[in-house]
Each structure stands twice: as structure tokens, then as C-alpha cells.
Motif scaffolding. Sequence first.
Motif, PDB file in Angstrom:
ATOM      1  N   PRO A  46       5.821 -15.910  15.091  1.00  0.00           N
ATOM      2  CA  PRO A  46       4.936 -17.007  15.507  1.00  0.00           C
ATOM      3  C   PRO A  46       3.742 -16.504  16.313  1.00  0.00           C
ATOM      4  N   ALA A  47       2.654 -17.244  16.264  1.00  0.00           N
ATOM      5  CA  ALA A  47       1.400 -16.857  16.916  1.00  0.00           C
ATOM      6  C   ALA A  47       1.593 -16.498  18.387  1.00  0.00           C
ATOM      7  N   ILE A  48       2.340 -17.295  19.130  1.00  0.00           N
ATOM      8  CA  ILE A  48       2.497 -17.080  20.564  1.00  0.00           C
ATOM      9  C   ILE A  48       3.179 -15.738  20.840  1.00  0.00           C
ATOM     10  N   ASP A  49       4.153 -15.356  19.985  1.00  0.00           N
ATOM     11  CA  ASP A  49       4.847 -14.074  20.149  1.00  0.00           C
ATOM     12  C   ASP A  49       3.918 -12.906  19.845  1.00  0.00           C
ATOM     13  N   VAL A  50       3.056 -13.073  18.847  1.00  0.00           N
ATOM     14  CA  VAL A  50       2.121 -12.008  18.488  1.00  0.00           C
ATOM     15  C   VAL A  50       1.116 -11.778  19.615  1.00  0.00           C
ATOM     16  N   VAL A  51       0.624 -12.864  20.201  1.00  0.00           N
ATOM     17  CA  VAL A  51      -0.309 -12.749  21.333  1.00  0.00           C
ATOM     18  C   VAL A  51       0.321 -11.949  22.469  1.00  0.00           C
ATOM     19  N   MET A  85      -1.372 -19.311  26.246  1.00  0.00           N
ATOM     20  CA  MET A  85      -1.308 -20.729  25.876  1.00  0.00           C
ATOM     21  C   MET A  85      -0.916 -20.869  24.414  1.00  0.00           C
ATOM     22  N   ASN A  86      -0.016 -21.790  24.175  1.00  0.00           N
ATOM     23  CA  ASN A  86       0.456 -22.118  22.837  1.00  0.00           C
ATOM     24  C   ASN A  86      -0.218 -23.411  22.397  1.00  0.00           C
ATOM     25  N   GLY A  87      -1.041 -23.338  21.351  1.00  0.00           N
ATOM     26  CA  GLY A  87      -1.737 -24.534  20.887  1.00  0.00           C
ATOM     27  C   GLY A  87      -0.784 -25.620  20.433  1.00  0.00           C
ATOM     28  N   ALA A 209      -3.338 -18.133  22.380  1.00  0.00           N
ATOM     29  CA  ALA A 209      -4.312 -17.250  23.038  1.00  0.00           C
ATOM     30  C   ALA A 209      -3.717 -16.673  24.304  1.00  0.00           C
ATOM     31  N   GLY A 210      -4.161 -15.464  24.651  1.00  0.00           N
ATOM     32  CA  GLY A 210      -3.730 -14.842  25.900  1.00  0.00           C
ATOM     33  C   GLY A 210      -4.819 -13.937  26.441  1.00  0.00           C
ATOM     34  N   THR A 211      -4.899 -13.844  27.771  1.00  0.00           N
ATOM     35  CA  THR A 211      -5.925 -13.039  28.433  1.00  0.00           C
ATOM     36  C   THR A 211      -5.297 -12.363  29.654  1.00  0.00           C
ATOM     37  N   SER A 212      -5.692 -11.117  29.926  1.00  0.00           N
ATOM     38  CA  SER A 212      -5.112 -10.389  31.055  1.00  0.00           C
ATOM     39  C   SER A 212      -6.170  -9.480  31.671  1.00  0.00           C
ATOM     40  N   THR A 213      -6.166  -9.370  32.999  1.00  0.00           N
ATOM     41  CA  THR A 213      -7.201  -8.567  33.660  1.00  0.00           C
ATOM     42  C   THR A 213      -6.757  -8.052  35.016  1.00  0.00           C
ATOM     43  N   GLY A 214      -7.461  -7.016  35.464  1.00  0.00           N
ATOM     44  CA  GLY A 214      -7.316  -6.545  36.837  1.00  0.00           C
ATOM     45  C   GLY A 214      -8.431  -7.074  37.720  1.00  0.00           C
ATOM     46  N   GLY A 215      -9.371  -7.830  37.118  1.00  0.00           N
ATOM     47  CA  GLY A 215     -10.457  -8.420  37.902  1.00  0.00           C
ATOM     48  C   GLY A 215     -11.626  -7.463  38.076  1.00  0.00           C
ATOM     49  N   LEU A 216     -12.280  -7.551  39.210  1.00  0.00           N
ATOM     50  CA  LEU A 216     -13.499  -6.792  39.475  1.00  0.00           C
ATOM     51  C   LEU A 216     -13.254  -5.629  40.418  1.00  0.00           C
ATOM     52  N   MET A 217     -13.888  -4.498  40.136  1.00  0.00           N
ATOM     53  CA  MET A 217     -13.812  -3.359  41.059  1.00  0.00           C
ATOM     54  C   MET A 217     -14.419  -3.746  42.409  1.00  0.00           C
ATOM     55  N   ASN A 218     -13.674  -3.473  43.491  1.00  0.00           N
ATOM     56  CA  ASN A 218     -14.136  -3.771  44.852  1.00  0.00           C
ATOM     57  C   ASN A 218     -14.254  -5.272  45.114  1.00  0.00           C
ATOM     58  N   THR A 234      -8.874 -18.873  28.990  1.00  0.00           N
ATOM     59  CA  THR A 234      -7.898 -18.993  27.900  1.00  0.00           C
ATOM     60  C   THR A 234      -7.723 -20.448  27.517  1.00  0.00           C
ATOM     61  N   TYR A 235      -7.658 -20.714  26.207  1.00  0.00           N
ATOM     62  CA  TYR A 235      -7.356 -22.075  25.762  1.00  0.00           C
ATOM     63  C   TYR A 235      -6.851 -22.042  24.331  1.00  0.00           C
ATOM     64  N   ALA A 236      -5.882 -22.889  24.036  1.00  0.00           N
ATOM     65  CA  ALA A 236      -5.404 -23.077  22.662  1.00  0.00           C
ATOM     66  C   ALA A 236      -4.984 -24.518  22.473  1.00  0.00           C
TER      67      ALA A 236
END
Length: 324
Positions: A46-51, A85-87, A209-218, A234-236
Motif C-alpha cells: 500500500p502507498a502509505i507503507d511505501v512512503v 499522511m494517508n490520503g 505522503a511523507g516528509t522528514s528533516t533536520g531543519g536549518l543549520m544553526n 505534507t498533505y494527502a
Amino acid sequence: MGGWAIAVHGGAGVDPNLPWERQEEAKRLLTRVLNIGVSALRSSLPAIDVVELVVRELESDPLFNSGRGSALSANGTVEMEASIMNGNGRRCGAVSGLTTVKNPISLARLVMDKSPHSYLAFSGAEEFARQQGVEMVDNDYFITEDNIGMLKLAKEANTILFDYRIPIETCSVASQESPILMMNGLPISIYAPETVGCVVVDSEGRCAAGTSTGGLMNKMNGRIGDSPLIGSGTYACNLCGVSCTGEGEAIIRSTLAREVGAVMEYKGLKLKEAVDYVIKERLDEGMAGLIAVSSNGDVTYGFNTNGMFRGCANEDGLMEVSIW
């Protein structure tokens, strides 16, 4: 129904002086994770697992700014965030302020599936992670020598960000040749956030959809960007899945990811038209990019920066990875 499709990104805003070797390294990583996603989709995952699967791979490689290799905050530590997010039913999970969770995207998934909430942050999110038995590591695991050097340069230049893909010896502090960009009215140096994301539509037409980050340096301690904010980074929904990257503050103001779904829903635009519209009309003076899929199998991207690390593939044999 148009079959499955997938897109990935490794951040919008690419330094024009990025060495060729680093460009090729990024392309190899994007190609590798795309192939992992394609194999999973061919196996009817399923899409959510692949994300989740694809973003975990991106978090585990130090090349981009998520998980291992995350940007360092002003006090030299890592504060990671992610959302998924799972649409299908518009269910979602998000986390912020993680310091020891190896894969933030998987904790976001657990918030969605195993908690009564949509968003957990800082000590509460870490406590939930321990309860759920996810893999935890020392904060040092996430910190690379490159990023320690870049944080030092950022502090010397009194800016929140340097492009930490550029080898330190080729960086000059506050170089007059560097373009000056503004964030919330404050000048920053070369903008290269390198958030990672993945959007998927499976053969059943389900978007995620999925998104991941460490944010901004400093960045200031406690700063939260767009990546964990549902509707911004992120939105689905039943029409599309969207993951954004770029100037977080501008993406937050414009609720950029949700806007794609909204103009599809309310204006009747197709996916590509919707993406082009929101990049042009909704960012004001902000710099950003996004990847998107639709429930009928379309896949596209858009950005107003000079480049975006990106790749996409679909059931019809499309497979492309590019930067500029």
C-alpha cells in the motif's frame, strides 16, 4: 485509474557551485530509493507503507538533511521532525524535536496508528518512542564532521544556514558572491534545506505522503519548520499526495501542500496545473519546491528555486532523476 506512481525529493535550493561528485552522489541515492519504492509498488505494498519505507532509507543515509546527517541547531545538537499522511481517510501523524529516534518517519507513522493524537513533540515524542520500542541511538549518531564544520562557519557569519554539502575548504564565510536571501525579513546565506520526502499513489489509487528533516543549520533551539505540519509540508487526500521542501516559513504561511489539493478540489485543476498554480501564486516571495502524485496515477513536481533534488517513476516505465 492510471496505475501506480512515486516521486522523491532531497530538498529544493541547490548551490550552483555544488561539486559534480556531490551531484552524482545525490543522484545515485535518489535512484536507489526510487528503485526500492518501485519494487515495493510492484509487490502491491500500500502507498502509505511505501512512503515510510522510502523515507526511512533517505533518513538512514547522511547525504541529505534528515535522520543521520541532520542539520545542527545553535547548541550543536540535532532536533529532527517528520510527518506522514494517508490520503485514505486523511489520517496523519507528526513528530518534532526528536534527538535519539533513528527513523523519525516511523515514529510519525506510530503516532498515526498507535496513539489517539496526530502530533507529538520533544520529550513527549521521545517517551512515546521508548514505549513503542522503536530503535533509539545516541544523538552523536546523527552528527557528521561536515555539519560540525558548517555550524562553526554559520556561527562565524551569524547566519542560520550554510550549504553543508559544499566541502568546508571551498566555503568562504559571508562571501560577497553568495546570494543574500531573506527569511522572515532576516538575511540568510545560500539556502539549501535538503529536507527529504516521498509521495506515492498505488495501483488502487490510494495516495500518501511523507516528509522528514533536520531543519536549518544553526536554527534557534525549538524551531519547528513546515515538514511536520500537516497541510504545509505534507498533505494527502483522496485526490493527491504532496511533500514540500524549501523555505519552511514561507511554506507554513502558504499551507502549500494543502493548496495543491484545494485547487484540484475547488477549481477542478489537474495535478500539473495545480502544482504550477500554487508555486506561482501562493509563495509570495518565498522559495520552495514540491513533489506530487494524483489518484489517477499522475506524478509531477514544481519549484521556484534554481534546482531541486528529485526523482519520479510510474507504472508506464517513466524513471527520471534530476537536480537542475
